[in-house]
Each structure stands twice: as structure tokens, then as C-alpha cells.
Write a protein that holds these residues in place. Structure first.
Motif, PDB file in Angstrom:
ATOM      1  N   GLY A   1       0.991  -1.260   0.132  1.00 49.28           N
ATOM      2  CA  GLY A   1      -0.056   0.009   0.178  1.00 49.28           C
ATOM      3  C   GLY A   1       0.791   1.296   0.115  1.00 49.28           C
ATOM      4  N   ILE A   2       0.370   2.166  -0.790  1.00 51.12           N
ATOM      5  CA  ILE A   2       1.286   3.491  -0.891  1.00 51.12           C
ATOM      6  C   ILE A   2       0.189   4.387  -0.447  1.00 51.12           C
ATOM      7  CG2 ILE A   2       2.415   5.114  -2.417  1.00 51.12           C
ATOM      8  CD1 ILE A   2       2.630   2.552  -4.314  1.00 51.12           C
ATOM      9  N   GLY A   3       0.482   5.162   0.740  1.00 48.05           N
ATOM     10  CA  GLY A   3      -0.457   6.118   1.152  1.00 48.05           C
ATOM     11  C   GLY A   3       0.343   7.568   0.534  1.00 48.05           C
ATOM     12  N   ILE A   4      -0.587   8.272  -0.227  1.00 52.10           N
ATOM     13  CA  ILE A   4      -0.088   9.535  -0.812  1.00 52.10           C
ATOM     14  C   ILE A   4      -0.545  10.590   0.156  1.00 52.10           C
ATOM     15  CG2 ILE A   4       0.162   8.660  -3.007  1.00 52.10           C
ATOM     16  CD1 ILE A   4      -2.533   9.842  -3.760  1.00 52.10           C
ATOM     17  N   ALA A   5       0.115  11.792  -0.150  1.00 48.29           N
ATOM     18  CA  ALA A   5      -0.418  13.075   0.638  1.00 48.29           C
ATOM     19  C   ALA A   5      -0.109  12.904   2.159  1.00 48.29           C
ATOM     20  CB  ALA A   5      -1.564  13.812   0.289  1.00 48.29           C
TER      21      ALA A   5
ATOM     22  N   ASP B   1       5.068  13.630  -0.899  1.00 50.14           N
ATOM     23  CA  ASP B   1       5.495  14.356  -2.322  1.00 50.14           C
ATOM     24  C   ASP B   1       5.608  13.253  -2.975  1.00 50.14           C
ATOM     25  OD1 ASP B   1       6.228  15.692  -4.219  1.00 50.14           O
ATOM     26  OD2 ASP B   1       7.824  16.961  -3.195  1.00 50.14           O
ATOM     27  N   THR B   2       4.608  13.132  -4.015  1.00 51.12           N
ATOM     28  CA  THR B   2       4.879  12.010  -5.165  1.00 51.12           C
ATOM     29  C   THR B   2       5.944  12.091  -5.899  1.00 51.12           C
ATOM     30  OG1 THR B   2       3.647  13.600  -6.649  1.00 51.12           O
ATOM     31  CG2 THR B   2       2.337  11.915  -5.234  1.00 51.12           C
ATOM     32  N   SER B   3       6.700  13.406  -5.727  1.00 52.52           N
ATOM     33  CA  SER B   3       8.298  12.946  -6.506  1.00 52.52           C
ATOM     34  C   SER B   3       9.131  12.379  -5.907  1.00 52.52           C
ATOM     35  CB  SER B   3       8.726  14.691  -6.587  1.00 52.52           C
ATOM     36  OG  SER B   3       9.008  15.143  -5.294  1.00 52.52           O
ATOM     37  N   ASP B   4       8.856  12.103  -4.454  1.00 55.14           N
ATOM     38  CA  ASP B   4       9.633  11.109  -3.592  1.00 55.14           C
ATOM     39  C   ASP B   4       9.129   9.557  -3.706  1.00 55.14           C
ATOM     40  OD1 ASP B   4      11.031  13.091  -2.521  1.00 55.14           O
ATOM     41  OD2 ASP B   4       9.702  13.489  -0.893  1.00 55.14           O
ATOM     42  N   LEU B   5       8.229   9.369  -4.421  1.00 51.80           N
ATOM     43  CA  LEU B   5       7.670   8.038  -4.584  1.00 51.80           C
ATOM     44  C   LEU B   5       8.622   6.938  -5.029  1.00 51.80           C
ATOM     45  CD1 LEU B   5       5.276   6.207  -4.291  1.00 51.80           C
ATOM     46  CD2 LEU B   5       4.661   6.777  -6.730  1.00 51.80           C
ATOM     47  N   ALA B   6       9.404   7.097  -6.136  1.00 52.89           N
ATOM     48  CA  ALA B   6      10.503   6.220  -6.591  1.00 52.89           C
ATOM     49  C   ALA B   6      11.485   5.744  -5.574  1.00 52.89           C
ATOM     50  CB  ALA B   6      10.835   6.332  -8.047  1.00 52.89           C
TER      51      ALA B   6
ATOM     52  N   THR C   1      11.189   6.266  -2.186  1.00 56.00           N
ATOM     53  CA  THR C   1      10.389   5.440  -1.084  1.00 56.00           C
ATOM     54  C   THR C   1      10.243   4.195  -1.529  1.00 56.00           C
ATOM     55  OG1 THR C   1       9.784   7.783  -0.482  1.00 56.00           O
ATOM     56  CG2 THR C   1       8.807   5.921   0.633  1.00 56.00           C
ATOM     57  N   MET C   2       9.689   3.777  -2.621  1.00 51.78           N
ATOM     58  CA  MET C   2       9.137   2.461  -3.012  1.00 51.78           C
ATOM     59  C   MET C   2      10.399   1.454  -3.035  1.00 51.78           C
ATOM     60  SD  MET C   2       6.201   1.760  -2.668  1.00 51.78           S
ATOM     61  CE  MET C   2       6.355   0.264  -3.868  1.00 51.78           C
ATOM     62  N   LEU C   3      11.434   2.147  -3.581  1.00 48.57           N
ATOM     63  CA  LEU C   3      12.481   1.062  -3.899  1.00 48.57           C
ATOM     64  C   LEU C   3      12.777  -0.089  -2.906  1.00 48.57           C
ATOM     65  CD1 LEU C   3      14.270   0.184  -6.513  1.00 48.57           C
ATOM     66  CD2 LEU C   3      15.894   1.756  -5.635  1.00 48.57           C
ATOM     67  N   PRO C   4      12.826   0.306  -1.683  1.00 49.23           N
ATOM     68  CA  PRO C   4      13.412  -0.645  -0.802  1.00 49.23           C
ATOM     69  C   PRO C   4      12.110  -1.500  -0.447  1.00 49.23           C
ATOM     70  CG  PRO C   4      14.037   1.180   0.208  1.00 49.23           C
ATOM     71  CD  PRO C   4      13.309   1.627  -1.033  1.00 49.23           C
ATOM     72  N   VAL C   5      10.976  -1.174  -0.407  1.00 51.16           N
ATOM     73  CA  VAL C   5       9.858  -2.001  -0.276  1.00 51.16           C
ATOM     74  C   VAL C   5       9.562  -3.007  -1.518  1.00 51.16           C
ATOM     75  CG1 VAL C   5       7.353  -2.283  -0.015  1.00 51.16           C
ATOM     76  CG2 VAL C   5       8.567  -0.262   1.325  1.00 51.16           C
ATOM     77  N   LEU C   6       9.830  -2.309  -2.925  1.00 51.23           N
ATOM     78  CA  LEU C   6       9.746  -3.177  -4.061  1.00 51.23           C
ATOM     79  C   LEU C   6      10.540  -4.412  -4.090  1.00 51.23           C
ATOM     80  CD1 LEU C   6       8.312  -3.606  -6.428  1.00 51.23           C
ATOM     81  CD2 LEU C   6       9.924  -2.011  -7.544  1.00 51.23           C
ATOM     82  N   ARG C   7      11.759  -4.118  -3.473  1.00 48.01           N
ATOM     83  CA  ARG C   7      12.997  -5.215  -3.113  1.00 48.01           C
ATOM     84  C   ARG C   7      12.565  -6.383  -2.448  1.00 48.01           C
ATOM     85  NH1 ARG C   7      17.355  -0.865  -2.731  1.00 48.01           N
ATOM     86  NH2 ARG C   7      18.481  -0.541  -4.725  1.00 48.01           N
ATOM     87  N   GLY C   8      11.908  -5.854  -1.332  1.00 48.33           N
ATOM     88  CA  GLY C   8      11.240  -6.968  -0.440  1.00 48.33           C
ATOM     89  C   GLY C   8      10.167  -7.666  -0.908  1.00 48.33           C
ATOM     90  N   MET C   9       9.354  -7.115  -1.697  1.00 50.26           N
ATOM     91  CA  MET C   9       8.299  -7.833  -2.367  1.00 50.26           C
ATOM     92  C   MET C   9       8.749  -8.651  -3.450  1.00 50.26           C
ATOM     93  SD  MET C   9       5.588  -6.360  -0.716  1.00 50.26           S
ATOM     94  CE  MET C   9       4.517  -7.774  -1.517  1.00 50.26           C
TER      95      MET C   9
END
Length: 94
Positions: free
Chosen positions: A52-56, A72-77, A79-87
Motif C-alpha cells: 500500500g502506498i499512502g499519498i499526501a 510528495d509524489t516526487s519522492d515515490l520512486a 521511497t518505494m525501492l526498498p519496499v519493492l525489493r522486499g516484495m
């Protein structure tokens, strides 16, 4: 979730949310939207990684074990990288 399971193989479901689930209260078995979301995410098969990605700045931790909150959605990539690796480690067998 049903569509991903039908496709077979390993899948990742990323849900971008601005907070609480808000639907037409048409969840099955008389569940509320919140109960249904919690049921689906907690019972996801091992072959489907759910994040789950909570925005704003919205906190989605009560619904998603794997989650990030992004102000800030510009931080999404970043911020998501470590979570995506785990997934990926979870859904792709070694």
C-alpha cells in the motif's frame, strides 16, 4: 486480487491510496469496506505481494503490512525501492 490469481505466476499489487477505503458499501458477506479490504490484504496468497502506498501523507499501515507513506509524489520512486525489493524477494522463489 482474483484477477491476479487467475493470471498465475507471481504478481505484485501496488495500491495507491489517499486514505480510508470509500466505496458504495458493496463489500461481500455484509462486511464494511474497511473489513473487506483488511480481509483481502491479510489473506493474499503468497504468490501475490501486496503493498500500500499512502499519498499526501496518508497512513495506510492498518490495511497493508507492506506500506509506505509519501508526502510528495516526487519522492515515490525513492521511497518505494526498498519496499519493492522486499516484495520481489517474497514473490519470486529462490
Amino acid at each position: 486480487m482474483d484477477r491476479l490469481q487467475k493470471r498465475g505466476g507471481n504478481q505484485i499489487l501496488m495500491v495507491i491510496s489517499d486514505g480510508e477505503p470509500a466505496g458504495n458499501n458493496d463489500a461481500p458477506n455484509g462486511m464494511s469496506d474497511k473489513e473487506h479490504l483488511a480481509h483481502v490484504t491479510k489473506n493474499a496468497p503468497r504468490s501475490v505481494g501486496v503493498v500500500g502506498i499512502g499519498i499526501a501523507g496518508q497512513d495506510v499501515s492498518q490495511y497493508y503490512d507492506n506500506h509506505v507513506n509519501v508526502g510528495d509524489t516526487s519522492d515515490l520512486a525513492r521511497t518505494m525501492l526498498p519496499v519493492l525489493r522486499g516484495m520481489l524477494r517474497k514473490v519470486i522463489p529462490a
